[in-house]
Design an enzyme around this catalytic site. Sequence first.
Site, PDB file in Angstrom:
ATOM      1  N   GLU A  40     -34.525  -7.067  42.481  1.00 58.66           N
ATOM      2  CA  GLU A  40     -33.195  -6.476  42.351  1.00 58.66           C
ATOM      3  C   GLU A  40     -32.362  -7.428  41.492  1.00 58.66           C
ATOM      4  O   GLU A  40     -32.322  -8.626  41.777  1.00 58.66           O
ATOM      5  CB  GLU A  40     -32.560  -6.302  43.723  1.00 58.66           C
ATOM      6  CG  GLU A  40     -33.303  -5.328  44.625  1.00 58.66           C
ATOM      7  CD  GLU A  40     -32.715  -5.290  46.026  1.00 58.66           C
ATOM      8  OE1 GLU A  40     -31.619  -4.711  46.187  1.00 58.66           O
ATOM      9  OE2 GLU A  40     -33.336  -5.845  46.947  1.00 58.66           O
TER      10      GLU A  40
ATOM     11  N   ARG B 185     -43.517 -14.307  53.644  1.00 58.25           N
ATOM     12  CA  ARG B 185     -42.586 -14.830  52.639  1.00 58.25           C
ATOM     13  C   ARG B 185     -42.635 -16.354  52.680  1.00 58.25           C
ATOM     14  O   ARG B 185     -43.096 -16.955  53.648  1.00 58.25           O
ATOM     15  CB  ARG B 185     -41.162 -14.341  52.889  1.00 58.25           C
ATOM     16  CG  ARG B 185     -40.556 -14.822  54.175  1.00 58.25           C
ATOM     17  CD  ARG B 185     -39.080 -14.476  54.274  1.00 58.25           C
ATOM     18  NE  ARG B 185     -38.315 -15.175  53.261  1.00 58.25           N
ATOM     19  CZ  ARG B 185     -37.023 -15.452  53.382  1.00 58.25           C
ATOM     20  NH1 ARG B 185     -36.366 -15.102  54.470  1.00 58.25           N
ATOM     21  NH2 ARG B 185     -36.386 -16.084  52.432  1.00 58.25           N
TER      22      ARG B 185
ATOM     23  N   LYS C 282     -31.125 -14.665  48.296  1.00 60.25           N
ATOM     24  CA  LYS C 282     -30.187 -14.550  47.171  1.00 60.25           C
ATOM     25  C   LYS C 282     -28.748 -14.398  47.659  1.00 60.25           C
ATOM     26  O   LYS C 282     -27.824 -14.928  47.045  1.00 60.25           O
ATOM     27  CB  LYS C 282     -30.580 -13.370  46.280  1.00 60.25           C
ATOM     28  CG  LYS C 282     -31.662 -13.704  45.267  1.00 60.25           C
ATOM     29  CD  LYS C 282     -31.813 -12.629  44.208  1.00 60.25           C
ATOM     30  CE  LYS C 282     -32.499 -11.408  44.723  1.00 60.25           C
ATOM     31  NZ  LYS C 282     -32.804 -10.427  43.661  1.00 60.25           N
TER      32      LYS C 282
END
Length: 558
Positions: A36, A262, A272
Amino acid sequence: MNIKKNKFSNNFICHIIEKDLKKNKNLSLHTRFPPEPNGYLHIGHAKSIYLNFELSKLYKGQCNLRFDDTNPIKEHVKYINAIKNDINWLKYKWYKNVRYSSQYFEILYSYAKELINKNLAYVDELTKEEIKSYRGTLHSPGINSPYRNRTVKENLELFEKMKNGFFDEGKACLRAKIDMNSNTIIMRDPVLYRIIFSDHHQTKNKWCIYPMYDFAHCLSDSIEGITHSFCTLEFQENRFLYNWILENTTIKNYPKQYEFSRLNLEYSILSKRKLKKIVDYKFVEGWDDPRMPTISGLRRKGYTPSSIKKFCQKIGVTKQNSLVELSVLEYCIRRELNQTAIRTMAVLDPIKIFLYNLDSSHKETFTVPNHPNKPELGTHEIIFTNTIYIERSDFKEKYEKKYKRLTLGQKVRLRYAYIIKAEKIEKDDNNNIIHIICSCDLDTLGKRPKNKKNPSVIHWISTENSMPAKFRLYNKLFNTKNPEKKEQFLSYINPKSLIIKYGFIEQKIGYEIIKKIKKSLNHFFQFERIGYFCIDLFSHEKNCLVFNRTVQLKDSLR
Protein backbone atom coordinates in the site's frame (compact mmCIF):
# COMPACT_ATOMS: atom_id res chain seq x y z
CA MET A 1 12.55 -28.66 -12.80
CA ASN A 2 16.09 -28.50 -11.41
CA ILE A 3 16.10 -26.30 -8.32
CA LYS A 4 19.30 -25.05 -6.76
CA LYS A 5 18.74 -25.90 -3.09
CA ASN A 6 19.79 -23.63 -0.25
CA LYS A 7 18.45 -22.70 3.18
CA PHE A 8 15.85 -20.43 1.58
CA SER A 9 14.47 -23.10 -0.78
CA ASN A 10 13.94 -25.55 2.09
CA ASN A 11 10.79 -24.05 3.60
CA PHE A 12 7.11 -24.95 3.77
CA ILE A 13 6.15 -22.52 0.97
CA CYS A 14 8.64 -24.11 -1.43
CA HIS A 15 7.23 -27.52 -0.51
CA ILE A 16 3.71 -26.28 -1.35
CA ILE A 17 4.86 -24.86 -4.70
CA GLU A 18 6.74 -28.02 -5.64
CA LYS A 19 3.67 -30.11 -4.78
CA ASP A 20 1.49 -27.84 -6.95
CA LEU A 21 3.97 -28.01 -9.84
CA LYS A 22 3.95 -31.82 -9.70
CA LYS A 23 0.13 -31.86 -9.82
CA ASN A 24 -0.06 -29.41 -12.71
CA LYS A 25 2.78 -29.65 -15.21
CA ASN A 26 1.46 -26.59 -17.08
CA LEU A 27 1.48 -24.37 -13.99
CA SER A 28 3.79 -21.36 -14.15
CA LEU A 29 4.43 -19.69 -10.81
CA HIS A 30 3.22 -16.09 -10.67
CA THR A 31 3.69 -14.10 -7.45
CA ARG A 32 3.24 -10.44 -6.57
CA PHE A 33 4.50 -7.87 -4.11
CA PRO A 34 1.47 -5.67 -3.29
CA PRO A 35 2.42 -2.74 -0.99
CA GLU A 36 0.00 0.00 0.00
CA PRO A 37 1.59 3.35 -0.96
CA ASN A 38 1.04 4.91 2.48
CA GLY A 39 4.63 4.97 3.75
CA TYR A 40 8.17 3.80 3.07
CA LEU A 41 9.08 0.11 3.01
CA HIS A 42 10.84 -1.35 6.06
CA ILE A 43 12.99 -4.42 6.67
CA GLY A 44 9.83 -6.52 7.15
CA HIS A 45 8.80 -5.64 3.60
CA ALA A 46 12.29 -6.63 2.47
CA LYS A 47 11.53 -10.14 3.72
CA SER A 48 8.33 -10.20 1.63
CA ILE A 49 10.12 -8.74 -1.42
CA TYR A 50 12.85 -11.34 -1.08
CA LEU A 51 10.31 -14.16 -0.74
CA ASN A 52 8.16 -13.21 -3.73
CA PHE A 53 10.93 -12.26 -6.14
CA GLU A 54 13.28 -15.09 -5.19
CA LEU A 55 10.49 -17.67 -5.50
CA SER A 56 9.65 -16.42 -8.99
CA LYS A 57 13.35 -16.61 -9.89
CA LEU A 58 13.80 -20.04 -8.30
CA TYR A 59 10.83 -21.58 -10.14
CA LYS A 60 11.30 -19.58 -13.38
CA GLY A 61 8.07 -17.64 -12.95
CA GLN A 62 7.13 -13.95 -12.73
CA CYS A 63 6.59 -11.47 -9.93
CA ASN A 64 4.34 -8.42 -10.29
CA LEU A 65 4.68 -5.13 -8.45
CA ARG A 66 1.18 -3.92 -7.67
CA PHE A 67 0.22 -0.98 -5.50
CA ASP A 68 -2.94 -1.77 -3.54
CA ASP A 69 -4.09 1.83 -3.71
CA THR A 70 -7.62 1.74 -2.35
CA ASN A 71 -7.40 4.55 0.23
CA PRO A 72 -6.54 7.93 -1.34
CA ILE A 73 -6.52 9.71 2.05
CA LYS A 74 -3.34 7.97 3.21
CA GLU A 75 -1.56 7.43 -0.11
CA HIS A 76 0.93 9.60 -1.97
CA VAL A 77 3.01 9.48 -5.15
CA LYS A 78 6.19 10.09 -3.09
CA TYR A 79 5.61 6.71 -1.42
CA ILE A 80 5.13 5.03 -4.81
CA ASN A 81 8.43 6.46 -6.05
CA ALA A 82 10.25 5.50 -2.84
CA ILE A 83 8.95 1.91 -3.03
CA LYS A 84 10.01 1.54 -6.68
CA ASN A 85 13.46 2.94 -5.81
CA ASP A 86 13.84 0.47 -2.94
CA ILE A 87 12.97 -2.54 -5.11
CA ASN A 88 15.33 -1.36 -7.86
CA TRP A 89 18.08 -0.81 -5.27
CA LEU A 90 17.59 -4.39 -4.05
CA LYS A 91 18.24 -5.36 -7.69
CA TYR A 92 14.87 -6.95 -8.38
CA LYS A 93 12.84 -6.49 -11.57
CA TRP A 94 9.08 -6.77 -11.57
CA TYR A 95 7.19 -8.41 -14.42
CA LYS A 96 6.23 -5.96 -17.18
CA ASN A 97 4.62 -2.67 -16.04
CA VAL A 98 3.90 -1.50 -12.52
CA ARG A 99 0.29 -2.30 -11.69
CA TYR A 100 -2.28 -0.57 -9.49
CA SER A 101 -5.50 -1.89 -7.96
CA SER A 102 -7.02 1.39 -9.16
CA GLN A 103 -6.54 0.15 -12.75
CA TYR A 104 -9.27 -2.38 -12.00
CA PHE A 105 -11.81 -0.09 -10.31
CA GLU A 106 -14.33 -0.50 -13.18
CA ILE A 107 -14.17 -4.28 -13.13
CA LEU A 108 -14.17 -4.37 -9.31
CA TYR A 109 -17.32 -2.26 -9.36
CA SER A 110 -18.93 -4.76 -11.74
CA TYR A 111 -18.06 -7.66 -9.42
CA ALA A 112 -19.60 -5.77 -6.51
CA LYS A 113 -22.80 -5.40 -8.56
CA GLU A 114 -22.63 -9.12 -9.34
CA LEU A 115 -22.67 -9.90 -5.62
CA ILE A 116 -25.66 -7.57 -5.18
CA ASN A 117 -27.49 -9.34 -8.03
CA LYS A 118 -26.83 -12.66 -6.29
CA ASN A 119 -28.29 -11.19 -3.09
CA LEU A 120 -24.82 -11.55 -1.50
CA ALA A 121 -24.23 -7.84 -0.83
CA TYR A 122 -26.32 -4.94 0.42
CA VAL A 123 -26.08 -1.21 1.03
CA ASP A 124 -25.98 -0.51 4.76
CA GLU A 125 -26.67 2.85 6.41
CA LEU A 126 -25.48 1.99 9.90
CA THR A 127 -22.69 4.23 11.21
CA LYS A 128 -19.16 2.89 11.53
CA GLU A 129 -19.63 2.62 15.31
CA GLU A 130 -22.94 0.79 14.93
CA ILE A 131 -21.45 -1.70 12.45
CA LYS A 132 -18.70 -2.44 14.96
CA SER A 133 -21.18 -2.89 17.81
CA TYR A 134 -23.54 -5.09 15.72
CA ARG A 135 -20.63 -7.33 14.74
CA GLY A 136 -20.44 -8.94 18.20
CA THR A 137 -17.38 -10.44 19.88
CA LEU A 138 -15.43 -13.68 19.95
CA HIS A 139 -17.89 -14.88 22.62
CA SER A 140 -21.15 -13.45 21.30
CA PRO A 141 -22.74 -13.59 17.80
CA GLY A 142 -23.39 -10.55 15.67
CA ILE A 143 -26.74 -8.89 14.99
CA ASN A 144 -28.20 -8.44 11.53
CA SER A 145 -28.34 -4.88 10.25
CA PRO A 146 -31.89 -3.51 9.82
CA TYR A 147 -30.88 -2.79 6.19
CA ARG A 148 -29.76 -6.37 5.50
CA ASN A 149 -32.98 -7.51 3.81
CA ARG A 150 -33.25 -4.80 1.19
CA THR A 151 -34.22 -6.08 -2.25
CA VAL A 152 -31.68 -6.58 -5.00
CA LYS A 153 -33.26 -3.74 -6.99
CA GLU A 154 -33.12 -1.38 -4.02
CA ASN A 155 -29.46 -2.24 -3.32
CA LEU A 156 -28.46 -1.69 -6.97
CA GLU A 157 -30.12 1.72 -6.96
CA LEU A 158 -28.52 2.74 -3.67
CA PHE A 159 -25.07 1.49 -4.77
CA GLU A 160 -25.39 3.59 -7.90
CA LYS A 161 -26.30 6.57 -5.73
CA MET A 162 -23.20 5.92 -3.60
CA LYS A 163 -21.10 5.94 -6.79
CA ASN A 164 -22.69 9.21 -7.92
CA GLY A 165 -22.03 11.05 -4.65
CA PHE A 166 -25.59 11.06 -3.33
CA PHE A 167 -24.48 10.01 0.19
CA ASP A 168 -22.06 11.85 2.49
CA GLU A 169 -18.98 10.05 3.79
CA GLY A 170 -19.86 7.52 6.47
CA LYS A 171 -23.58 7.58 5.62
CA ALA A 172 -23.60 4.39 3.56
CA CYS A 173 -21.39 1.44 2.62
CA LEU A 174 -21.64 -1.82 0.73
CA ARG A 175 -21.41 -4.97 2.87
CA ALA A 176 -21.15 -8.63 1.93
CA LYS A 177 -24.09 -10.72 3.11
CA ILE A 178 -22.42 -13.75 4.67
CA ASP A 179 -23.15 -14.85 8.26
CA MET A 180 -23.48 -12.68 11.37
CA ASN A 181 -23.18 -15.85 13.49
CA SER A 182 -19.86 -16.95 11.95
CA ASN A 183 -17.09 -18.03 14.33
CA THR A 184 -14.76 -15.96 12.14
CA ILE A 185 -15.55 -12.31 12.86
CA ILE A 186 -14.24 -11.11 9.51
CA MET A 187 -17.07 -13.12 7.85
CA ARG A 188 -19.77 -11.22 9.74
CA ASP A 189 -20.90 -9.13 6.78
CA PRO A 190 -17.63 -7.31 6.08
CA VAL A 191 -17.62 -3.90 4.38
CA LEU A 192 -16.69 -4.14 0.68
CA TYR A 193 -16.99 -0.46 -0.39
CA ARG A 194 -16.97 2.87 1.44
CA ILE A 195 -17.40 6.51 0.44
CA ILE A 196 -14.31 8.78 0.34
CA PHE A 197 -14.46 12.26 -1.20
CA SER A 198 -10.78 12.66 -1.94
CA ASP A 199 -8.78 12.87 -5.17
CA HIS A 200 -6.87 9.71 -5.99
CA HIS A 201 -3.25 9.89 -7.19
CA GLN A 202 -4.10 7.72 -10.22
CA THR A 203 -7.85 8.14 -10.92
CA LYS A 204 -8.12 11.78 -9.74
CA ASN A 205 -11.78 12.58 -8.93
CA LYS A 206 -13.40 9.89 -11.09
CA TRP A 207 -14.53 7.85 -8.07
CA CYS A 208 -15.97 8.69 -4.67
CA ILE A 209 -16.45 5.05 -3.63
CA TYR A 210 -13.41 2.89 -3.00
CA PRO A 211 -13.16 -0.89 -2.51
CA MET A 212 -11.86 -2.18 0.78
CA TYR A 213 -8.44 -3.83 0.74
CA ASP A 214 -9.86 -7.36 1.16
CA PHE A 215 -12.24 -6.96 -1.75
CA ALA A 216 -9.72 -5.42 -4.14
CA HIS A 217 -6.80 -7.63 -3.17
CA CYS A 218 -8.13 -11.07 -4.08
CA LEU A 219 -9.80 -9.87 -7.28
CA SER A 220 -6.66 -8.01 -8.39
CA ASP A 221 -4.65 -11.19 -7.76
CA SER A 222 -7.07 -13.11 -9.94
CA ILE A 223 -7.16 -10.50 -12.74
CA GLU A 224 -3.36 -10.59 -12.93
CA GLY A 225 -3.19 -14.39 -13.02
CA ILE A 226 -1.40 -14.71 -9.69
CA THR A 227 -1.05 -18.37 -8.76
CA HIS A 228 0.24 -18.07 -5.17
CA SER A 229 -0.60 -15.13 -2.93
CA PHE A 230 1.72 -14.86 0.07
CA CYS A 231 0.99 -12.69 3.10
CA THR A 232 1.83 -12.56 6.80
CA LEU A 233 0.02 -14.46 9.56
CA GLU A 234 -2.17 -11.55 10.67
CA PHE A 235 -4.08 -12.08 7.38
CA GLN A 236 -4.78 -15.74 8.19
CA GLU A 237 -8.48 -15.14 8.89
CA ASN A 238 -8.74 -12.84 5.86
CA ARG A 239 -8.19 -15.97 3.74
CA PHE A 240 -11.80 -17.00 4.46
CA LEU A 241 -13.04 -13.75 2.90
CA TYR A 242 -10.43 -13.96 0.11
CA ASN A 243 -11.80 -17.36 -0.91
CA TRP A 244 -15.47 -16.38 -0.42
CA ILE A 245 -15.19 -13.44 -2.82
CA LEU A 246 -13.46 -15.55 -5.48
CA GLU A 247 -15.96 -18.38 -5.09
CA ASN A 248 -19.00 -16.11 -5.35
CA THR A 249 -17.97 -14.09 -8.39
CA THR A 250 -17.49 -15.24 -11.97
CA ILE A 251 -13.77 -14.44 -11.86
CA LYS A 252 -11.80 -17.05 -13.82
CA ASN A 253 -8.47 -17.46 -12.04
CA TYR A 254 -8.38 -18.79 -8.52
CA PRO A 255 -5.14 -17.91 -6.64
CA LYS A 256 -4.32 -19.63 -3.36
CA GLN A 257 -3.35 -17.59 -0.30
CA TYR A 258 -0.65 -18.83 2.09
CA GLU A 259 0.59 -17.13 5.25
CA PHE A 260 4.04 -16.91 6.77
CA SER A 261 5.34 -15.25 9.94
CA ARG A 262 6.02 -11.52 9.74
CA LEU A 263 9.41 -10.19 10.73
CA ASN A 264 9.74 -8.86 14.28
CA LEU A 265 13.13 -7.29 14.94
CA GLU A 266 14.60 -6.35 18.32
CA TYR A 267 14.60 -2.66 19.28
CA SER A 268 12.54 -1.84 16.17
CA ILE A 269 9.03 -0.89 15.11
CA LEU A 270 7.87 -2.54 11.88
CA SER A 271 4.52 -0.88 11.38
CA LYS A 272 4.14 1.86 8.77
CA ARG A 273 1.46 3.54 10.88
CA LYS A 274 3.75 3.72 13.92
CA LEU A 275 6.80 4.65 11.86
CA LYS A 276 4.80 7.53 10.41
CA LYS A 277 4.17 8.78 13.95
CA ILE A 278 7.91 8.71 14.66
CA VAL A 279 8.46 10.80 11.51
CA ASP A 280 5.52 13.16 12.09
CA TYR A 281 6.57 13.86 15.71
CA LYS A 282 10.12 14.54 14.46
CA PHE A 283 11.90 11.97 16.61
CA VAL A 284 13.92 11.36 13.43
CA GLU A 285 14.78 13.48 10.39
CA GLY A 286 12.55 11.56 7.98
CA TRP A 287 11.65 8.14 6.59
CA ASP A 288 15.23 7.66 5.36
CA ASP A 289 16.86 8.56 8.68
CA PRO A 290 19.53 5.88 9.34
CA ARG A 291 17.91 5.10 12.70
CA MET A 292 14.74 3.98 10.93
CA PRO A 293 14.32 0.30 9.99
CA THR A 294 13.19 1.38 6.52
CA ILE A 295 15.02 0.07 3.47
CA SER A 296 15.99 3.64 2.55
CA GLY A 297 17.18 4.27 6.14
CA LEU A 298 19.32 1.13 6.10
CA ARG A 299 20.70 2.12 2.69
CA ARG A 300 21.71 5.54 4.01
CA LYS A 301 23.23 3.88 7.06
CA GLY A 302 25.50 1.83 4.81
CA TYR A 303 23.68 -1.47 4.42
CA THR A 304 24.00 -3.11 1.00
CA PRO A 305 21.40 -5.01 -1.06
CA SER A 306 23.40 -8.23 -0.64
CA SER A 307 23.57 -7.87 3.17
CA ILE A 308 19.78 -7.41 3.41
CA LYS A 309 19.18 -10.40 1.13
CA LYS A 310 21.60 -12.46 3.20
CA PHE A 311 19.65 -11.50 6.32
CA CYS A 312 16.35 -12.56 4.70
CA GLN A 313 17.89 -15.87 3.66
CA LYS A 314 19.34 -16.41 7.13
CA ILE A 315 16.09 -15.89 9.06
CA GLY A 316 14.17 -18.13 6.65
CA VAL A 317 10.42 -18.52 6.17
CA THR A 318 8.29 -20.19 8.85
CA LYS A 319 4.82 -20.07 10.40
CA GLN A 320 6.22 -19.36 13.86
CA ASN A 321 6.29 -15.73 15.04
CA SER A 322 9.48 -14.82 16.85
CA LEU A 323 11.61 -11.81 17.75
CA VAL A 324 14.77 -11.81 15.62
CA GLU A 325 17.92 -10.54 17.32
CA LEU A 326 19.26 -7.27 15.92
CA SER A 327 22.71 -8.86 15.99
CA VAL A 328 21.67 -11.17 13.12
CA LEU A 329 21.09 -8.19 10.82
CA GLU A 330 24.30 -6.53 12.00
CA TYR A 331 26.25 -9.76 11.48
CA CYS A 332 25.23 -9.82 7.79
CA ILE A 333 26.57 -6.34 7.01
CA ARG A 334 29.62 -6.66 9.27
CA ARG A 335 30.59 -9.93 7.56
CA GLU A 336 30.37 -8.29 4.14
CA LEU A 337 32.16 -5.06 5.05
CA ASN A 338 34.92 -7.01 6.77
CA GLN A 339 35.79 -8.31 3.30
CA THR A 340 35.24 -5.14 1.26
CA ALA A 341 35.69 -2.01 3.39
CA ILE A 342 38.86 0.05 3.04
CA ARG A 343 40.87 0.30 6.29
CA THR A 344 41.87 3.79 7.24
CA MET A 345 42.31 5.89 10.38
CA ALA A 346 39.94 8.51 11.75
CA VAL A 347 39.89 10.39 15.03
CA LEU A 348 36.37 11.19 16.24
CA ASP A 349 37.13 13.00 19.51
CA PRO A 350 40.60 14.47 18.98
CA ILE A 351 43.24 15.49 21.46
CA LYS A 352 46.58 16.82 20.21
CA ILE A 353 49.97 15.22 20.88
CA PHE A 354 53.26 17.10 20.46
CA LEU A 355 56.35 14.88 19.97
CA TYR A 356 58.95 17.15 21.54
CA ASN A 357 62.05 15.26 20.36
CA LEU A 358 61.10 15.69 16.69
CA ASP A 359 61.53 19.08 15.05
CA SER A 360 58.78 20.80 13.08
CA SER A 361 60.36 19.85 9.75
CA HIS A 362 60.24 16.11 10.54
CA LYS A 363 58.06 14.38 7.97
CA GLU A 364 57.84 10.73 6.98
CA THR A 365 55.55 8.94 4.56
CA PHE A 366 54.43 5.36 5.18
CA THR A 367 52.65 3.16 2.66
CA VAL A 368 49.93 1.14 4.38
CA PRO A 369 47.52 -1.53 3.08
CA ASN A 370 43.88 -0.73 2.34
CA HIS A 371 43.01 -4.17 3.70
CA PRO A 372 45.29 -6.48 5.75
CA ASN A 373 44.17 -9.64 3.91
CA LYS A 374 43.33 -8.32 0.45
CA PRO A 375 46.37 -6.94 -1.40
CA GLU A 376 44.20 -6.47 -4.49
CA LEU A 377 42.47 -3.56 -2.70
CA GLY A 378 45.74 -1.63 -2.91
CA THR A 379 47.54 0.75 -0.56
CA HIS A 380 47.56 4.39 0.44
CA GLU A 381 50.08 6.74 2.01
CA ILE A 382 49.96 8.31 5.47
CA ILE A 383 52.12 11.14 6.79
CA PHE A 384 53.94 11.20 10.14
CA THR A 385 54.96 14.53 11.71
CA ASN A 386 55.73 15.88 15.17
CA THR A 387 52.11 16.91 15.84
CA ILE A 388 49.33 14.34 15.69
CA TYR A 389 45.76 13.71 16.87
CA ILE A 390 44.69 10.70 18.92
CA GLU A 391 41.32 9.79 20.46
CA ARG A 392 40.65 11.52 23.77
CA SER A 393 39.58 8.15 25.19
CA ASP A 394 43.05 6.75 24.40
CA PHE A 395 44.65 8.89 27.12
CA LYS A 396 44.23 8.99 30.89
CA GLU A 397 46.10 11.35 33.13
CA LYS A 398 46.31 8.90 36.01
CA TYR A 399 47.62 5.36 35.70
CA GLU A 400 45.06 2.55 36.03
CA LYS A 401 46.14 -1.07 36.09
CA LYS A 402 43.52 -2.32 33.60
CA TYR A 403 43.91 0.66 31.26
CA LYS A 404 46.23 -0.43 28.45
CA ARG A 405 46.52 2.79 26.48
CA LEU A 406 48.43 6.04 26.94
CA THR A 407 48.97 7.44 30.45
CA LEU A 408 51.67 9.65 31.92
CA GLY A 409 54.92 7.69 32.08
CA GLN A 410 53.53 4.85 29.94
CA LYS A 411 54.08 3.87 26.31
CA VAL A 412 51.89 2.97 23.33
CA ARG A 413 52.61 2.20 19.72
CA LEU A 414 51.13 4.35 17.00
CA ARG A 415 49.54 2.18 14.32
CA TYR A 416 52.05 1.62 11.43
CA ALA A 417 54.57 3.90 13.21
CA TYR A 418 56.63 4.36 16.38
CA ILE A 419 56.32 3.81 20.10
CA ILE A 420 55.68 7.01 22.04
CA LYS A 421 55.76 7.81 25.76
CA ALA A 422 53.63 10.43 27.54
CA GLU A 423 55.86 12.82 29.48
CA LYS A 424 53.57 15.65 30.56
CA ILE A 425 50.37 17.50 29.76
CA GLU A 426 49.36 21.13 29.35
CA LYS A 427 45.97 22.43 30.51
CA ASP A 428 43.92 25.58 30.04
CA ASP A 429 42.49 27.77 32.81
CA ASN A 430 39.49 25.43 33.14
CA ASN A 431 41.74 22.43 33.80
CA ASN A 432 41.04 20.95 30.35
CA ILE A 433 43.92 19.21 28.62
CA ILE A 434 45.13 21.26 25.64
CA HIS A 435 47.70 18.76 24.45
CA ILE A 436 49.96 15.93 25.57
CA ILE A 437 53.73 16.15 25.29
CA CYS A 438 55.36 12.85 24.36
CA SER A 439 58.70 11.45 23.32
CA CYS A 440 59.04 9.32 20.21
CA ASP A 441 61.42 6.35 19.98
CA LEU A 442 62.62 6.42 16.36
CA ASP A 443 64.29 3.03 16.78
CA THR A 444 60.96 1.19 17.06
CA LEU A 445 59.52 1.36 13.54
CA GLY A 446 58.38 -2.18 12.80
CA LYS A 447 60.37 -3.53 15.76
CA ARG A 448 59.40 -5.02 19.11
CA PRO A 449 60.98 -3.31 22.13
CA LYS A 450 63.99 -5.25 23.40
CA ASN A 451 63.26 -7.50 26.39
CA LYS A 452 59.90 -5.81 26.91
CA LYS A 453 56.29 -6.62 26.20
CA ASN A 454 54.92 -4.98 23.06
CA PRO A 455 52.70 -2.05 24.13
CA SER A 456 49.11 -1.50 23.03
CA VAL A 457 48.45 0.00 19.60
CA ILE A 458 46.34 3.13 19.05
CA HIS A 459 45.32 4.95 15.88
CA TRP A 460 46.27 8.53 15.06
CA ILE A 461 46.33 11.17 12.31
CA SER A 462 49.01 13.76 11.64
CA THR A 463 47.70 17.33 11.82
CA GLU A 464 49.30 17.85 8.42
CA ASN A 465 47.36 14.91 6.95
CA SER A 466 43.98 15.71 8.51
CA MET A 467 40.66 16.71 6.99
CA PRO A 468 37.68 17.82 9.14
CA ALA A 469 34.80 15.35 9.31
CA LYS A 470 31.48 14.91 11.05
CA PHE A 471 30.65 11.47 12.40
CA ARG A 472 27.12 10.32 13.13
CA LEU A 473 27.11 7.42 15.59
CA TYR A 474 23.78 5.63 15.35
CA ASN A 475 22.51 3.49 18.20
CA LYS A 476 19.28 1.56 18.77
CA LEU A 477 16.21 3.75 18.22
CA PHE A 478 14.42 2.17 21.19
CA ASN A 479 15.54 1.35 24.72
CA THR A 480 13.33 -1.72 24.95
CA LYS A 481 13.73 -5.01 23.08
CA ASN A 482 10.17 -5.23 21.83
CA PRO A 483 8.65 -1.73 21.48
CA GLU A 484 5.81 -3.18 19.35
CA LYS A 485 4.38 -4.61 22.57
CA LYS A 486 4.39 -1.25 24.37
CA GLU A 487 1.20 0.81 24.25
CA GLN A 488 3.10 4.08 24.71
CA PHE A 489 5.92 3.03 22.37
CA LEU A 490 7.12 6.59 21.72
CA SER A 491 8.13 6.96 25.37
CA TYR A 492 10.74 4.22 24.84
CA ILE A 493 12.68 6.07 22.13
CA ASN A 494 16.39 6.20 22.96
CA PRO A 495 17.48 9.84 23.53
CA LYS A 496 21.03 8.76 22.61
CA SER A 497 20.06 7.06 19.35
CA LEU A 498 22.25 9.61 17.55
CA ILE A 499 25.57 10.94 18.85
CA ILE A 500 27.48 13.44 16.71
CA LYS A 501 31.26 13.81 16.84
CA TYR A 502 33.52 16.26 15.03
CA GLY A 503 37.02 15.04 14.25
CA PHE A 504 39.35 14.20 11.39
CA ILE A 505 40.01 11.64 8.67
CA GLU A 506 43.14 11.10 6.61
CA GLN A 507 43.37 13.92 4.08
CA LYS A 508 44.37 11.80 1.09
CA ILE A 509 41.45 9.44 1.72
CA GLY A 510 39.21 12.50 2.01
CA TYR A 511 40.21 13.76 -1.44
CA GLU A 512 39.39 10.35 -2.93
CA ILE A 513 35.96 10.45 -1.22
CA ILE A 514 35.19 13.89 -2.66
CA LYS A 515 35.88 12.54 -6.18
CA LYS A 516 33.46 9.67 -5.54
CA ILE A 517 30.77 11.99 -4.14
CA LYS A 518 30.88 14.01 -7.37
CA LYS A 519 30.07 10.79 -9.21
CA SER A 520 27.35 9.87 -6.62
CA LEU A 521 29.32 6.78 -5.61
CA ASN A 522 29.32 5.48 -2.07
CA HIS A 523 32.35 4.07 -0.36
CA PHE A 524 32.66 1.98 2.77
CA PHE A 525 35.37 2.20 5.40
CA GLN A 526 36.53 0.49 8.49
CA PHE A 527 37.88 3.26 10.68
CA GLU A 528 40.41 1.25 12.60
CA ARG A 529 39.36 0.38 16.17
CA ILE A 530 36.10 2.35 15.76
CA GLY A 531 33.66 0.73 13.33
CA TYR A 532 32.35 0.55 9.79
CA PHE A 533 31.25 3.83 8.21
CA CYS A 534 29.93 5.13 4.91
CA ILE A 535 29.89 8.60 3.47
CA ASP A 536 26.44 10.22 3.63
CA LEU A 537 25.65 11.07 0.01
CA PHE A 538 22.48 12.91 1.08
CA SER A 539 24.03 15.26 3.62
CA HIS A 540 26.89 17.63 2.92
CA GLU A 541 28.41 20.35 5.06
CA LYS A 542 30.78 23.03 3.86
CA ASN A 543 34.44 21.96 4.30
CA CYS A 544 33.35 18.92 6.29
CA LEU A 545 32.64 15.38 5.10
CA VAL A 546 29.76 13.58 6.85
CA PHE A 547 30.01 9.90 7.79
CA ASN A 548 27.33 7.54 9.11
CA ARG A 549 28.32 4.61 11.30
CA THR A 550 26.91 1.46 9.73
CA VAL A 551 27.83 -0.95 12.51
CA GLN A 552 30.30 -1.25 15.33
CA LEU A 553 33.28 -3.56 15.19
CA LYS A 554 32.52 -6.90 16.79
CA ASP A 555 35.35 -6.47 19.31
CA SER A 556 33.98 -3.11 20.45
CA LEU A 557 30.72 -4.79 21.55
CA ARG A 558 32.39 -6.96 24.18
